[in-house]
Design a protein around this motif. Structure first.
Motif, PDB file in Angstrom:
ATOM      1  N   GLY A  51      -6.479  16.086  23.017  1.00 39.14           N
ATOM      2  CA  GLY A  51      -5.607  15.012  23.461  1.00 39.14           C
ATOM      3  C   GLY A  51      -4.189  15.145  22.957  1.00 39.14           C
ATOM      4  O   GLY A  51      -3.275  14.489  23.477  1.00 39.14           O
ATOM      5  N   THR A  52      -3.954  15.993  21.950  1.00 37.51           N
ATOM      6  CA  THR A  52      -2.604  16.182  21.426  1.00 37.51           C
ATOM      7  C   THR A  52      -1.738  17.011  22.363  1.00 37.51           C
ATOM      8  O   THR A  52      -0.556  17.220  22.094  1.00 37.51           O
ATOM      9  N   ARG A  53      -2.307  17.463  23.472  1.00 35.58           N
ATOM     10  CA  ARG A  53      -1.520  18.249  24.420  1.00 35.58           C
ATOM     11  C   ARG A  53      -0.637  17.368  25.302  1.00 35.58           C
ATOM     12  O   ARG A  53       0.244  17.872  25.999  1.00 35.58           O
ATOM     13  N   LEU A  54      -0.860  16.072  25.280  1.00 30.74           N
ATOM     14  CA  LEU A  54       0.016  15.130  25.959  1.00 30.74           C
ATOM     15  C   LEU A  54       0.705  14.263  24.920  1.00 30.74           C
ATOM     16  O   LEU A  54       0.096  13.874  23.923  1.00 30.74           O
ATOM     17  N   GLU A  55       1.967  13.969  25.188  1.00 26.35           N
ATOM     18  CA  GLU A  55       2.749  13.184  24.246  1.00 26.35           C
ATOM     19  C   GLU A  55       3.283  11.942  24.953  1.00 26.35           C
ATOM     20  O   GLU A  55       3.010  11.717  26.134  1.00 26.35           O
ATOM     21  N   ASN A  56       4.039  11.135  24.223  1.00 23.22           N
ATOM     22  CA  ASN A  56       4.647   9.970  24.853  1.00 23.22           C
ATOM     23  C   ASN A  56       5.448  10.403  26.077  1.00 23.22           C
ATOM     24  O   ASN A  56       5.845  11.561  26.197  1.00 23.22           O
ATOM     25  N   GLY A  57       5.667   9.474  26.992  1.00 25.91           N
ATOM     26  CA  GLY A  57       6.327   9.860  28.226  1.00 25.91           C
ATOM     27  C   GLY A  57       7.200   8.755  28.783  1.00 25.91           C
ATOM     28  O   GLY A  57       7.645   7.866  28.045  1.00 25.91           O
ATOM     29  N   LEU A  58       7.438   8.806  30.080  1.00 27.16           N
ATOM     30  CA  LEU A  58       8.351   7.856  30.683  1.00 27.16           C
ATOM     31  C   LEU A  58       7.742   7.201  31.914  1.00 27.16           C
ATOM     32  O   LEU A  58       6.975   7.816  32.660  1.00 27.16           O
ATOM     33  N   MET A  59       8.080   5.938  32.085  1.00 27.65           N
ATOM     34  CA  MET A  59       7.753   5.195  33.288  1.00 27.65           C
ATOM     35  C   MET A  59       9.002   5.143  34.159  1.00 27.65           C
ATOM     36  O   MET A  59      10.126   5.285  33.668  1.00 27.65           O
ATOM     37  N   ILE A  60       8.797   4.918  35.447  1.00 25.07           N
ATOM     38  CA  ILE A  60       9.898   4.782  36.385  1.00 25.07           C
ATOM     39  C   ILE A  60       9.739   3.447  37.098  1.00 25.07           C
ATOM     40  O   ILE A  60       8.654   3.114  37.591  1.00 25.07           O
ATOM     41  N   SER A  61      10.814   2.683  37.138  1.00 32.26           N
ATOM     42  CA  SER A  61      10.772   1.402  37.845  1.00 32.26           C
ATOM     43  C   SER A  61      10.420   1.635  39.305  1.00 32.26           C
ATOM     44  O   SER A  61      10.934   2.546  39.952  1.00 32.26           O
ATOM     45  N   SER A  62       9.557   0.795  39.839  1.00 31.21           N
ATOM     46  CA  SER A  62       9.140   0.948  41.228  1.00 31.21           C
ATOM     47  C   SER A  62      10.307   0.757  42.192  1.00 31.21           C
ATOM     48  O   SER A  62      10.288   1.262  43.317  1.00 31.21           O
ATOM     49  N   LYS A  63      11.343   0.040  41.766  1.00 32.54           N
ATOM     50  CA  LYS A  63      12.505  -0.167  42.627  1.00 32.54           C
ATOM     51  C   LYS A  63      13.244   1.145  42.909  1.00 32.54           C
ATOM     52  O   LYS A  63      13.987   1.236  43.891  1.00 32.54           O
ATOM     53  N   ALA A  64      13.038   2.142  42.049  1.00 32.04           N
ATOM     54  CA  ALA A  64      13.721   3.421  42.253  1.00 32.04           C
ATOM     55  C   ALA A  64      13.313   4.081  43.561  1.00 32.04           C
ATOM     56  O   ALA A  64      14.085   4.852  44.143  1.00 32.04           O
ATOM     57  N   ARG A  65      12.116   3.764  44.043  1.00 31.67           N
ATOM     58  CA  ARG A  65      11.609   4.417  45.261  1.00 31.67           C
ATOM     59  C   ARG A  65      12.489   4.138  46.479  1.00 31.67           C
ATOM     60  O   ARG A  65      12.588   4.964  47.385  1.00 31.67           O
ATOM     61  N   ASN A  66      13.161   3.024  46.489  1.00 36.17           N
ATOM     62  CA  ASN A  66      13.999   2.662  47.629  1.00 36.17           C
ATOM     63  C   ASN A  66      15.417   3.205  47.523  1.00 36.17           C
ATOM     64  O   ASN A  66      16.202   3.064  48.464  1.00 36.17           O
ATOM     65  N   SER A  67      15.755   3.803  46.407  1.00 36.93           N
ATOM     66  CA  SER A  67      17.103   4.312  46.216  1.00 36.93           C
ATOM     67  C   SER A  67      17.365   5.533  47.090  1.00 36.93           C
ATOM     68  O   SER A  67      16.491   6.376  47.279  1.00 36.93           O
ATOM     69  N   GLU A  68      18.570   5.641  47.605  1.00 35.02           N
ATOM     70  CA  GLU A  68      18.926   6.838  48.365  1.00 35.02           C
ATOM     71  C   GLU A  68      18.937   8.082  47.498  1.00 35.02           C
ATOM     72  O   GLU A  68      18.887   9.198  47.992  1.00 35.02           O
ATOM     73  N   ASN A  69      18.975   7.897  46.173  1.00 37.41           N
ATOM     74  CA  ASN A  69      19.013   9.015  45.229  1.00 37.41           C
ATOM     75  C   ASN A  69      17.656   9.305  44.598  1.00 37.41           C
ATOM     76  O   ASN A  69      17.563  10.035  43.604  1.00 37.41           O
ATOM     77  N   PHE A  70      16.570   8.750  45.162  1.00 38.71           N
ATOM     78  CA  PHE A  70      15.259   8.866  44.534  1.00 38.71           C
ATOM     79  C   PHE A  70      14.833  10.319  44.334  1.00 38.71           C
ATOM     80  O   PHE A  70      14.382  10.714  43.256  1.00 38.71           O
ATOM     81  N   VAL A  71      14.958  11.143  45.362  1.00 38.45           N
ATOM     82  CA  VAL A  71      14.533  12.542  45.249  1.00 38.45           C
ATOM     83  C   VAL A  71      15.358  13.265  44.196  1.00 38.45           C
ATOM     84  O   VAL A  71      14.823  14.022  43.376  1.00 38.45           O
ATOM     85  N   ALA A  72      16.664  13.034  44.185  1.00 41.78           N
ATOM     86  CA  ALA A  72      17.523  13.661  43.185  1.00 41.78           C
ATOM     87  C   ALA A  72      17.118  13.238  41.780  1.00 41.78           C
ATOM     88  O   ALA A  72      17.111  14.058  40.845  1.00 41.78           O
ATOM     89  N   MET A  73      16.779  11.964  41.607  1.00 38.97           N
ATOM     90  CA  MET A  73      16.364  11.488  40.298  1.00 38.97           C
ATOM     91  C   MET A  73      15.080  12.180  39.835  1.00 38.97           C
ATOM     92  O   MET A  73      14.972  12.591  38.675  1.00 38.97           O
ATOM     93  N   MET A  74      14.119  12.318  40.726  1.00 36.12           N
ATOM     94  CA  MET A  74      12.870  12.976  40.353  1.00 36.12           C
ATOM     95  C   MET A  74      13.105  14.444  40.028  1.00 36.12           C
ATOM     96  O   MET A  74      12.492  15.001  39.099  1.00 36.12           O
ATOM     97  N   GLN A  75      13.995  15.114  40.768  1.00 37.77           N
ATOM     98  CA  GLN A  75      14.337  16.500  40.457  1.00 37.77           C
ATOM     99  C   GLN A  75      15.000  16.591  39.089  1.00 37.77           C
ATOM    100  O   GLN A  75      14.695  17.485  38.293  1.00 37.77           O
TER     101      GLN A  75
END
Length: 552
Positions: free
Chosen positions: A360-384
């Protein structure tokens, strides 16, 4: 990794955060995620040819809101070189919401419940994300992994799919992007005064039985002292959280910093309650023996870190919990005035389960993304961008070590890596006037985690690299199966778990200190049953069975 941000310390307020987050208003029509997988209108600023090994650079300047945890060891500075260099490389800048470490969990919950959380929410420890799912406040990131080629490449190359499956919720999706490690690793063990071991003819202990024998020999030579006085007694837990954690793991259960309420019994094919296991009793019995024989200072479970260190520095004790940074930056400095005194970490002691590391130590703390980001015109760029900074080799090297030929030289791949002469981090370059994290913003825990074993080892001195190489010879323990709960189940079990955990911690300390006889173990287990242990296990095991049926 501790460190000021150990998983369990940050989890301590997760329950309270969950209470606030559970009643979040859904995003719905005011900016919530679209059901459509059509991303044709969400590619502004994105790269057309982004892939593994591609240096990300947005096609136009972009700014993303982000929560920044300000660590007291390197408080946030807006003029860190990290920020300007990141923008120069990627055409991306941040709109930060800066939150002190001590307030991070609570502030994160308040921001999400108020509907004003930043788009990117790092420093989240599984299963904290579960509290925010029912409201629709965070994105099911597993739906968008095709936008993250570096993450997918590492998952496939490092065989991490089973680890990620443990993050899936009852709908089969996961909502947290964790840090990924190439291999299991374990930094925490015990440190011992090696000059004393040599003087007494004690070989480096390899097992917990060897540790017991070592402490008895030291006690015989120094009858007026406790051979071991431990630290890291901060909550949650009954104290001596690292000691309980590594000892519990060696016996095949969860305790201390490594506490999890349920443990997978592979023979019975069901989850059992950790604090009621025979293995937990064996863990407690071992520590009770050490205390009864005056080998372990009973204040180990309540004292402050500085008191434990002071005893070690004064020669009032000779063994203490340690990680790589504590060894170099604390203990060796603490004993510098003691003629001939030396200290080193001992290999993680082996117990009844054998030489196994926690996969289980192979995964560490991480990040969540606000669901509102999905509607952004920059969503794909943000994920990249996220994929590049947190998961590409180039992004990870940048976040950890900074700018080649400015903050470091060489390469981690061929072993030529070296910090610049004026830069230090964690004692790698003692006496250097600049700190890589405090003065430049690199090695910031918000961004710098995960990566290849070579990258991980680059942060350690040669001594710790040899220690890690020794542990890497051990196999990883099998992972437990997923057991995701529904929101209603999560709310109910959280109430049961809180009362159960409090009782486990209280009675664990009483058993260890001899304030309660271990002959009352069966009565203690019945007390757990009276606090809904069996009902908790029934819900968890039904969740496991349901997931197996629906998702295989």
């Amino acid at each position: 990794m501790h460190q000021l941000s150990r998983r369990d310390l940050l989890r301590g307020t997760a329950g309270l955060a969950g209470v606030a987050a559970f009643t979040l208003a859904g995003c719905g029509d005011d900016g919530g995620p679209k059901d459509s997988k059509d991303l044709s209108k969400n590619k502004v600023g994105a790269m057309d040819n982004f892939g593994v090994g591609t240096a990300f650079k947005a096609s136009k300047p972009l700014k993303f809101s982000i929560a920044i945890l300000s660590n007291p060891a390197y408080p946030y500075k807006p003029d860190w070189k990290f920020w300007s260099e990141l923008t120069n490389r990627t055409n991306v800048s941040f709109e930060p919401t800066v939150v002190p470490l001590s307030d991070y969990n609570q502030k994160r919950s308040v921001m999400i419940s108020g509907g004003n959380a930043p788009t990117i929410i790092p420093k989240t420890y599984h299963p904290q994300e579960g509290e925010y799912i029912a409201s629709g406040a965070i994105l099911p990131v597993s739906d968008y992994l095709d936008l993250m080629p570096n993450l997918k490449d590492k998952v496939a190359k490092w065989n991490l799919q089973g680890n990620l499956d443990l993050y899936r919720q009852s709908d089969g999706k996961f909502y947290l992007l964790p840090g990924l490690h190439e291999a299991p690793w374990h930094e925490y063990s015990l440190a011992a005064r090696t000059d004393v071991l040599q003087k007494l003819g004690i070989a480096t202990p390899q097992t917990w039985d060897d540790v017991h024998a070592m402490l008895k020999k030291i006690k015989a030579a120094y009858p007026d002292r406790y051979p071991m006085s431990d630290r890291w007694s901060n909550p949650p837990g009954p104290g001596a959280n690292n000691l309980l954690g590594i000892l519990g793991w060696a016996h095949g259960t969860y305790a201390g910093w490594r506490w999890e309420s349920t443990h997978w019994d592979d023979g019975a094919k069901k989850f059992v309650y950790s604090g009621a296991m025979d293995q937990y009793k064996q863990t407690v019995q071992f520590l009770n023996t050490l205390v009864a024989e005056k080998l372990l200072d009973p204040e180990s479970f309540t004292q402050k870190d500085e008191d434990a260190r002071a005893k070690f520095a004064a020669g009032k004790s000779f063994v203490i919990s340690s990680n790589a940074q504590s060894l170099v930056n604390e203990y060796r400095k603490d004993i510098a005035k003691v003629p001939g005194a030396t200290v080193a970490k001992i290999p993680l002691p082996v117990g009844p389960v054998g030489p196994l590391l926690d996969g289980g130590t192979r995964l560490e703390n991480g990040l969540m993304i606000s669901s509102k980001a999905r509607n952004s015109e920059n969503f794909v760029a943000m994920m990249q961008f996220i994929d590049w900074l947190w998961y590409s080799d180039e992004g990870q090297m940048f976040a950890r070590w900074g700018i080649k030929d400015q903050t470091y030289t060489g390469s981690v791949d061929d072993g030529s890596f070296k910090l610049a002469s004026e830069v230090d981090w964690a004692g790698l370059n003692p006496g250097a006037p600049k700190a890589l994290n405090a003065d430049y913003g690199f090695q910031n825990g918000v961004f710098a985690y995960g990566g290849s074993t070579k990258l991980l080892n680059s942060q350690f001195p040669k001594e710790e690299q040899e220690y890690q190489a020794l542990l890497n010879q051990r196999k990883a323990a099998p992972l437990p199966p997923p057991k995701p709960l529904t929101p209603d189940e999560r709310e109910q079990t959280a109430l049961w778990e809180s009362g159960l955990k409090d009782h486990v911690e209280q009675q664990t300390l009483k058993f260890i200190l001899g304030e309660r006889s271990l002959s009352e173990w069966d009565a203690y287990v019945n007390e757990l049953k009276g606090k809904n242990m069996d009902r908790l296990l029934d819900v968890v095991n039904k969740a496991y069975e349901r997931y197996q049926k629906e998702h295989g």
